[in-house]
Design a protein around this motif. Structure first.
Motif, PDB file in Angstrom:
ATOM      1  N   UNK A  18       0.832  -1.204   0.000  1.00 56.63           N
ATOM      2  CA  UNK A  18       0.000   0.000   0.000  1.00 56.63           C
ATOM      3  C   UNK A  18       0.868   1.256   0.000  1.00 56.63           C
ATOM      4  N   UNK A  19       1.914   1.273   0.814  1.00 52.16           N
ATOM      5  CA  UNK A  19       2.800   2.427   0.855  1.00 52.16           C
ATOM      6  C   UNK A  19       3.547   2.614  -0.464  1.00 52.16           C
ATOM      7  N   UNK A  20       3.863   1.524  -1.135  1.00 53.77           N
ATOM      8  CA  UNK A  20       4.464   1.629  -2.468  1.00 53.77           C
ATOM      9  C   UNK A  20       3.508   2.322  -3.427  1.00 53.77           C
ATOM     10  N   UNK A  57      -2.778   8.806   3.194  1.00 52.97           N
ATOM     11  CA  UNK A  57      -2.329   8.260   4.477  1.00 52.97           C
ATOM     12  C   UNK A  57      -1.043   7.485   4.254  1.00 52.97           C
ATOM     13  N   UNK A  58       0.024   7.947   4.930  1.00 51.61           N
ATOM     14  CA  UNK A  58       1.277   7.199   4.874  1.00 51.61           C
ATOM     15  C   UNK A  58       1.419   6.380   6.149  1.00 51.61           C
ATOM     16  N   UNK A 126      -6.196   1.436  -9.076  1.00 54.77           N
ATOM     17  CA  UNK A 126      -6.672   0.413  -9.996  1.00 54.77           C
ATOM     18  C   UNK A 126      -6.207  -0.981  -9.596  1.00 54.77           C
ATOM     19  N   UNK A 127      -5.064  -1.062  -8.904  1.00 54.68           N
ATOM     20  CA  UNK A 127      -4.598  -2.381  -8.470  1.00 54.68           C
ATOM     21  C   UNK A 127      -5.017  -2.718  -7.045  1.00 54.68           C
ATOM     22  N   UNK A 128      -6.002  -1.970  -6.520  1.00 59.76           N
ATOM     23  CA  UNK A 128      -6.673  -2.388  -5.301  1.00 59.76           C
ATOM     24  C   UNK A 128      -6.098  -1.911  -3.989  1.00 59.76           C
ATOM     25  N   UNK A 129      -5.225  -0.897  -3.998  1.00 60.81           N
ATOM     26  CA  UNK A 129      -4.645  -0.413  -2.749  1.00 60.81           C
ATOM     27  C   UNK A 129      -5.352   0.871  -2.302  1.00 60.81           C
ATOM     28  N   UNK A 346      12.889   5.542   0.115  1.00 64.36           N
ATOM     29  CA  UNK A 346      11.883   4.529   0.370  1.00 64.36           C
ATOM     30  C   UNK A 346      10.652   5.208   0.975  1.00 64.36           C
ATOM     31  N   UNK A 347       9.585   4.470   1.109  1.00 68.17           N
ATOM     32  CA  UNK A 347       8.417   4.894   1.871  1.00 68.17           C
ATOM     33  C   UNK A 347       7.939   3.656   2.612  1.00 68.17           C
TER      34      UNK A 347
END
Length: 415
Positions: A18-20, A57-58, A126-129, A346-347
């Motif tokens: 999700x963070x990516x 939201x991170x 679109x990829x569900x995150x 990074x995140x």
């Protein structure tokens, strides 16, 4: 002080993915944009609520890209209602937060004129995150009709469409210069060439001094006029090969290929004087503008794009600290660049642990290097000098000492 180790009820791997997805949109800490401001206005007007929010939201906060009815710009994860909506696939509707066991003890509910109605819809890629939320908030209990719920869903889809369009954009809508993403992509090409050919390359970062005071005194429309005038003043001074971009609200960057430190300082001074000469007829009191500049040169044996910009940012911070309206060259202030190590941007979700594990603070890890890290958090004031940094998704743990402390970030030295 203590934060739950799993703020979202998501598997660690899913949270890392999700963070990516959040990082992919490169929107955190960017300035307001009309498209998102309009959506926040529509939420408030359509549903008749007092407060509306479009947020991302991170790992440690809910950050507001657009909002109406609240002075806040972000809220720590532990305080936001939206953490309960993030794992879902549809809206979370809370008719009366004072009667909901999840929220009834929150200071946001107990306060005078506190939160009662709360509606939150995840913003789903679109990829569900789920990368953020759109929120409607009011101090009076109420319900959402079936029709209102469908409108709410559509508004969330519009937000995501705008984010996709923004991700593909290369020009800042207000100033006409490169967006942060486009600036970085072009700059990385120059950095690769400079490393390959061992050629000169320099970076300048600058921002307008006391820009908040300009907005407070003259209004945000006047602030926009200043930003546009600044961009027009800067561009004629730069060469066609130079890169000029908007990096944040009032912060800008310049990449100067084939320019050493002396040449870059000369350019920074030309830009600084050009901004001092800007005039805004009709402003009362007379509006005058200055800016502070940080200058850094590329070391082909040690730097990448991120470390070069970090050096320029540190010089800019020094210019601000020592009086503003100055151009300052980098002099080796940061842990990562002083030791000439490669930073990896990074995140990731992190935890700062201290006081024999009695205190845990959520943080977002923004960079890692061999012997250190940069982390963001809501406030660094209560963090002691010695901490343990944990990244749960990779089962990593480092004992660390605070090397550089800023209001909302820390540079940590491991060992």
């Amino acid at each position: 002080m203590t934060a739950a180790l799993n703020m979202f009820p998501l598997p660690l791997k899913t949270e890392e993915e999700r963070l990516t997805a959040v990082e992919r949109y490169d929107i955190l800490d960017t300035p307001p944009e009309p498209a998102f401001d309009r959506i926040a206005t529509l939420v408030r007007l359509i549903f008749g609520v007092e407060t509306s929010i479009v947020s991302l939201i991170d790992a440690h906060r809910q950050w507001y890209k657009a909002s109406e009815g609240t002075p806040l710009k972000e809220v720590p994860i532990g305080e936001t209602f939206c953490r309960y909506a993030m794992p879902g696939t549809d809206a979370m509707i809370v008719p009366d937060a004072s009667q909901d066991e999840r929220f009834c003890d929150s200071p946001h509910v107990k306060a005078d004129h506190g939160v009662r109605f709360y509606a939150s819809m995840p913003l789903t890629t679109e990829d569900g995150h789920n990368i953020g939320t759109i929120c409607a908030i009011d101090s009076q209990p109420r319900q959402f009709s079936v029709r209102e719920l469908e409108i709410f869903r559509e508004l969330a889809r519009i937000v995501m469409s705008e984010m996709e369009l923004r991700r593909l954009a290369t020009t800042d809508g207000l100033t006409g210069v490169s967006t942060r993403r486009a600036f970085k992509e072009d700059a990385e090409k120059y950095v690769a060439l400079a490393r390959r050919h061992r050629s000169q390359l320099s970076a300048i970062t600058f921002d307008i001094d006391r820009f908040k005071a300009i907005n407070d005194t003259y209004g945000h429309a006047a602030g926009d006029v200043v930003l546009k005038a600044m961009a027009r003043a800067v561009e004629p001074i730069l060469r066609q090969s130079d890169i000029f971009g908007r990096l944040g609200g009032e912060e800008f960057g310049v990449i100067l290929p084939d320019a050493d430190a002396s040449a870059a300082m000369a350019v920074a001074e030309k830009l600084r004087h050009a901004l001092l000469e800007l005039r805004f007829p009709g402003s009362r009191p007379a509006l005058l503008v200055s800016a502070s500049f940080g200058v850094a040169s590329f070391d082909p044996g040690a730097d990448d794009y991120d470390s070069l910009m970090l050096k320029a940012d540190e010089a800019l911070y020094e210019a601000k600290r020592t009086g503003r309206n100055r151009s300052v060259p980098w002099s080796g202030a940061t842990v990562a660049t002083t030791k000439q190590v490669e930073r990896r941007r990074v995140l990731k979700a992190g935890k700062l642990v201290f006081s024999d594990r009695r205190a845990v603070i959520d943080c977002t890890v923004r960079a890692l290097w061999e012997n250190g890290a940069e982390v963001q958090l809501s406030s660094s004031s209560d963090v002691p000098d010695d901490v343990t940094l944990e990244i749960p998704s990779g089962n990593f743990k480092w004992d660390a000492r605070v090397a550089i402390r800023r209001p909302n970030s820390l540079e940590l030295a491991f060992g």
